[in-house]
Motif scaffolding. Structure first.
Motif, mmCIF file in Angstrom:
data_model
loop_
_atom_site.group_PDB
_atom_site.id
_atom_site.type_symbol
_atom_site.label_atom_id
_atom_site.label_comp_id
_atom_site.label_asym_id
_atom_site.label_seq_id
_atom_site.Cartn_x
_atom_site.Cartn_y
_atom_site.Cartn_z
ATOM 1 N N MET A 175 -51.564 6.113 37.638
ATOM 2 C CA MET A 175 -51.941 5.235 38.747
ATOM 3 C C MET A 175 -52.224 3.853 38.167
ATOM 4 N N LYS A 176 -51.570 2.857 38.713
ATOM 5 C CA LYS A 176 -51.726 1.507 38.199
ATOM 6 C C LYS A 176 -52.941 0.822 38.835
ATOM 7 N N PHE A 177 -53.741 0.195 37.983
ATOM 8 C CA PHE A 177 -54.909 -0.550 38.456
ATOM 9 C C PHE A 177 -54.784 -2.006 38.039
ATOM 10 N N THR A 178 -55.073 -2.895 38.973
ATOM 11 C CA THR A 178 -55.085 -4.324 38.674
ATOM 12 C C THR A 178 -56.526 -4.794 38.503
ATOM 13 N N THR A 179 -56.671 -5.908 37.821
ATOM 14 C CA THR A 179 -58.006 -6.452 37.563
ATOM 15 C C THR A 179 -58.330 -7.546 38.577
ATOM 16 N N ASN A 180 -59.499 -7.452 39.151
ATOM 17 C CA ASN A 180 -59.985 -8.489 40.071
ATOM 18 C C ASN A 180 -61.505 -8.516 39.973
ATOM 19 N N LYS A 181 -62.048 -9.701 39.745
ATOM 20 C CA LYS A 181 -63.486 -9.811 39.511
ATOM 21 C C LYS A 181 -64.236 -10.473 40.665
#
Length: 317
Positions: free
Chosen positions: A113-119
């Motif tokens: 499962m691909k996860f993107t980074t967002n802060k």
């Protein structure tokens, strides 16, 4: 003699009247002067006070304008972070959908499962909540339920943050656990094949040329060749699962009394059980993902509605 005295008396009386008149006029003039001065002073004070009031009004307008700009900037940034957080959690669930579609094709072929980074959600956490509260109050305090709306917004933001954390935690746990079990299942599969090969070699040494007509040897030899072909074809674990089941059935049907039978059955069963556990784990995980997506749908919609309300308010302010 008497006449002169009367004349002197009248003179004296006339002098006294003139004295009092002059005194009265002087006093009246002084009083009028004081009164005029007082009126002039009050007028000047009134003018100065009006000027002070006007200066205060202008200064307050400037302060209010500055405050409005600051509060607006704060709310604009807050709403920007809200939109970023919502877009990110939507991408998380889009990734989950792709994962579910791929993983559902073969539960034993582990998918990523691909996860993107967002802060953005972290930036909201790190901001001073008092600033968000004050800016929200500045624009929405006239609304009856503005405090409840603000609390609900923050609660919803916490919910989507917790959802992402939970998805990552479950994915990591399931991936590691399932990978470990599949490794064990493959090792048991290989041990099963090794045991078949060992028994085939024993029979070959014992029977020599007669082995080709020996039923057990032919069964073992065929199963070993079948396995080798599956390896060459890069067969999936689901096929190996069926393969192990067939081996177990062969042993149960015809060779359950053989010395090697019990070990073959145990190895095969443990391998198949591990594969089944992986299948159940993945199905359960997929069910959790779908449940979280259903639950988050309403939460995300609530955040979007509040964000749109903020945006509209900022446009007209």
């Amino acid at each position: 003699m008497i006449l002169s005295i009367n004349i002197g008396t009248q003179y004296i009386q006339g002098g006294e009247d003139s004295f009092w008149l002059d005194t009265f006029q002087s006093a009246l003039g002084a009083s009028l002067g004081l009164l005029f001065g007082f009126v002039l002073y009050r007028y000047q004070r009134s003018v100065e006070r009006k000027k002070d009031i006007e200066r205060d009004r202008i200064e307050k307008q400037k302060e209010e304008k500055t405050r409005q700009v600051l509060q607006k900037d704060e709310l604009v940034y807050f709403n920007h972070l809200i939109k970023g957080a919502v877009a990110h959690i939507q991408r998380v669930f889009e990734s989950a959908k792709v994962y579910i579609e791929k993983q559902s094709v073969d539960f034993l072929e582990l998918q990523t499962m691909k996860f993107t980074t967002n802060k953005d959600i972290l930036r909201i956490d790190r901001k001073d909540p008092k600033l968000d509260f004050l800016s929200y109050r500045y624009f929405f305090s006239k609304n009856k339920d503005w405090i409840e709306d603000y609390k609900k917004l923050y609660k919803s933001l916490d919910t989507i943050q917790e959802a992402e954390i939970e998805i990552k935690r479950l994915y990591k746990y399931n991936s590691e656990e399932n990978y470990r079990k599949l490794i064990q299942a493959k090792e048991l599969l290989e041990s099963t094949i090794n045991k078949l090969a060992s028994e085939a070699m024993r029979l070959a040494a014992q029977l020599d040329e007669k082995r080709h007509s020996h039923a057990l040897f032919k069964l073992l030899d065929n199963r070993i060749k079948e396995y080798q072909k599956m390896v060459e074809n890069k067969s999936k674990l689901q096929e190996y699962q069926s393969f192990l089941k067939n081996i177990s059935q062969d042993v149960i049907d015809s060779y359950s009394e053989q010395p090697f039978a019990n070990e073959i059955l145990i190895l095969s069963k443990r391998s198949r059980m591990l594969m089944s556990e992986v299948e159940q784990n993945i199905k359960h995980f997929i069910g959790e993902l779908k449940g979280m997506e259903d639950k988050m749908g309403g939460v995300i919609q609530d955040i979007k509605s509040e964000s749109n309300k903020i945006e509209q308010t900022l446009i007209i302010s």
